[in-house]
Design a protein around this motif. Structure first.
Motif, PDB file in Angstrom:
ATOM      1  N   LEU A  62       0.845  -1.181   0.000  1.00 13.40           N
ATOM      2  CA  LEU A  62       0.000   0.000   0.000  1.00 13.40           C
ATOM      3  C   LEU A  62       0.887   1.239   0.000  1.00 13.40           C
ATOM      4  O   LEU A  62       1.780   1.369   0.839  1.00 13.40           O
ATOM      5  N   ALA A  72      -8.251   6.662  -4.789  1.00 18.44           N
ATOM      6  CA  ALA A  72      -7.638   5.355  -4.577  1.00 18.44           C
ATOM      7  C   ALA A  72      -7.635   4.612  -5.896  1.00 18.44           C
ATOM      8  O   ALA A  72      -8.589   4.725  -6.667  1.00 18.44           O
ATOM      9  N   SER A  74      -5.413   1.144  -8.207  1.00 13.86           N
ATOM     10  CA  SER A  74      -4.468   0.026  -8.180  1.00 13.86           C
ATOM     11  C   SER A  74      -3.622   0.052  -9.439  1.00 13.86           C
ATOM     12  O   SER A  74      -4.076   0.475 -10.502  1.00 13.86           O
ATOM     13  N   LEU A  82      -1.337  -0.945  -4.422  1.00 16.38           N
ATOM     14  CA  LEU A  82      -2.560  -0.245  -4.096  1.00 16.38           C
ATOM     15  C   LEU A  82      -2.169   1.152  -3.641  1.00 16.38           C
ATOM     16  O   LEU A  82      -1.272   1.303  -2.808  1.00 16.38           O
ATOM     17  N   VAL A  84      -3.455   5.030  -2.281  1.00 10.52           N
ATOM     18  CA  VAL A  84      -4.478   5.913  -1.727  1.00 10.52           C
ATOM     19  C   VAL A  84      -3.835   7.263  -1.443  1.00 10.52           C
ATOM     20  O   VAL A  84      -2.623   7.360  -1.247  1.00 10.52           O
ATOM     21  N   LEU A 101     -10.031  -0.645  -0.416  1.00  9.29           N
ATOM     22  CA  LEU A 101      -8.835  -1.438  -0.715  1.00  9.29           C
ATOM     23  C   LEU A 101      -9.209  -2.844  -1.182  1.00  9.29           C
ATOM     24  O   LEU A 101      -8.542  -3.419  -2.053  1.00  9.29           O
ATOM     25  N   SER A 102     -10.274  -3.408  -0.622  1.00 11.35           N
ATOM     26  CA  SER A 102     -10.746  -4.717  -1.083  1.00 11.35           C
ATOM     27  C   SER A 102     -11.209  -4.636  -2.529  1.00 11.35           C
ATOM     28  O   SER A 102     -10.969  -5.559  -3.328  1.00 11.35           O
ATOM     29  N   GLU A 104     -10.114  -2.515  -4.862  1.00  8.51           N
ATOM     30  CA  GLU A 104      -8.940  -2.406  -5.729  1.00  8.51           C
ATOM     31  C   GLU A 104      -8.134  -3.699  -5.755  1.00  8.51           C
ATOM     32  O   GLU A 104      -7.601  -4.093  -6.791  1.00  8.51           O
ATOM     33  N   ARG A 105      -8.061  -4.370  -4.613  1.00  4.61           N
ATOM     34  CA  ARG A 105      -7.351  -5.654  -4.581  1.00  4.61           C
ATOM     35  C   ARG A 105      -8.068  -6.680  -5.444  1.00  4.61           C
ATOM     36  O   ARG A 105      -7.428  -7.549  -6.060  1.00  4.61           O
TER      37      ARG A 105
END
Length: 229
Positions: A62, A72, A74, A82, A84, A101-102, A104-105
């Motif tokens: 990150l 945010a 990726s 990732l 932000v 984040l989930s 983008e992951r």
């Protein structure tokens, strides 16, 4: 006539392969440029300085950038990241940040950029074929919905929808404008909580969707193959 059809189909297949190779090369160069920019703006710490729990494999690093705009995104590829901004950290709650984040992951781990490259290659290689342009646009929307679903399963649809709404869609700033325009519909979709199709139904529809173009291609190629044989 059969030989001509076979030659046209072969030329189309070759041009598709060339378009895909060109798109992959262009996308890889763009990712390399963006990675280089990211390293200049936020150099990575040596692994010896990272907390021990952050040294394991399987999690994308990150990176936090100084920027008042809440964003945010990726960066996919072998060195996936990732990213932000400090604006996003200030505006989002911990749960909303985790949902973002989930999301983008999910893009990174599902290799959504591969789908985008294939769809873009068809649209670029055959600019006069409207169905390929529509296919590219629909792929762009569907990968966002898939990433939304991943975040909603892990952190709840309301939290995911709030993250989208509070950031005025800028939280997914890596998306092109056409995708950002879908954000209000995505928020509504998350809040409505419409049930997903069961797994057997989804597999059936997937197989049917794959069988349709394959069947059409087989019907188109059959006359040419019979003529050559």
């Amino acid at each position: 006539m059969g030989r001509l059809s076979a030659a046209v189909l072969a030329a189309g297949g070759l041009w598709t392969a060339v378009s895909l190779a060109r798109e992959v090369r262009s996308a890889r160069a763009e990712r390399g440029h963006r990675h280089a920019q990211l390293v200049r703006r936020a150099p990575e710490l040596p692994i010896s300085l990272l907390p021990r729990r952050r040294r394991g494999r399987g999690r994308e690093p990150l990176v936090v950038l100084e920027n008042v705009r809440p964003q945010a995104w990726s960066l996919p590829g072998p060195r996936a990241r990732l990213v932000v901004t400090t604006g996003a950290l200030q505006q989002l709650s911990d749960r909303e940040l985790a949902a973002v984040l989930s999301h983008e992951r999910g893009h990174v781990r599902a290799r959504h950029h591969w789908l985008g490259q294939c769809a873009q290659a068809l649209a670029t290689g055959f600019p006069g074929v409207g169905v390929f342009s529509a296919f590219r646009d629909q792929v762009a929307v569907l990968v966002e919905l898939a990433a939304d679903d991943r975040a909603a399963r892990r952190h709840g649809p309301v939290t995911t929808a709030l993250a989208l709404a509070e950031l005025n869609s800028e939280v997914f700033a890596s998306c092109p404008p056409a995708q950002l325009a879908q954000s209000p519909a995505r928020v509504d979709r998350l809040l409505l909580g419409e049930p997903r199709l069961p797994v057997p139904a989804r597999l059936g529809w997937t197989l049917a969707a794959l069988a349709a173009p394959l069947g059409a291609a087989a019907l188109a190629v059959a006359p040419g193959l019979s003529a050559l044989l």
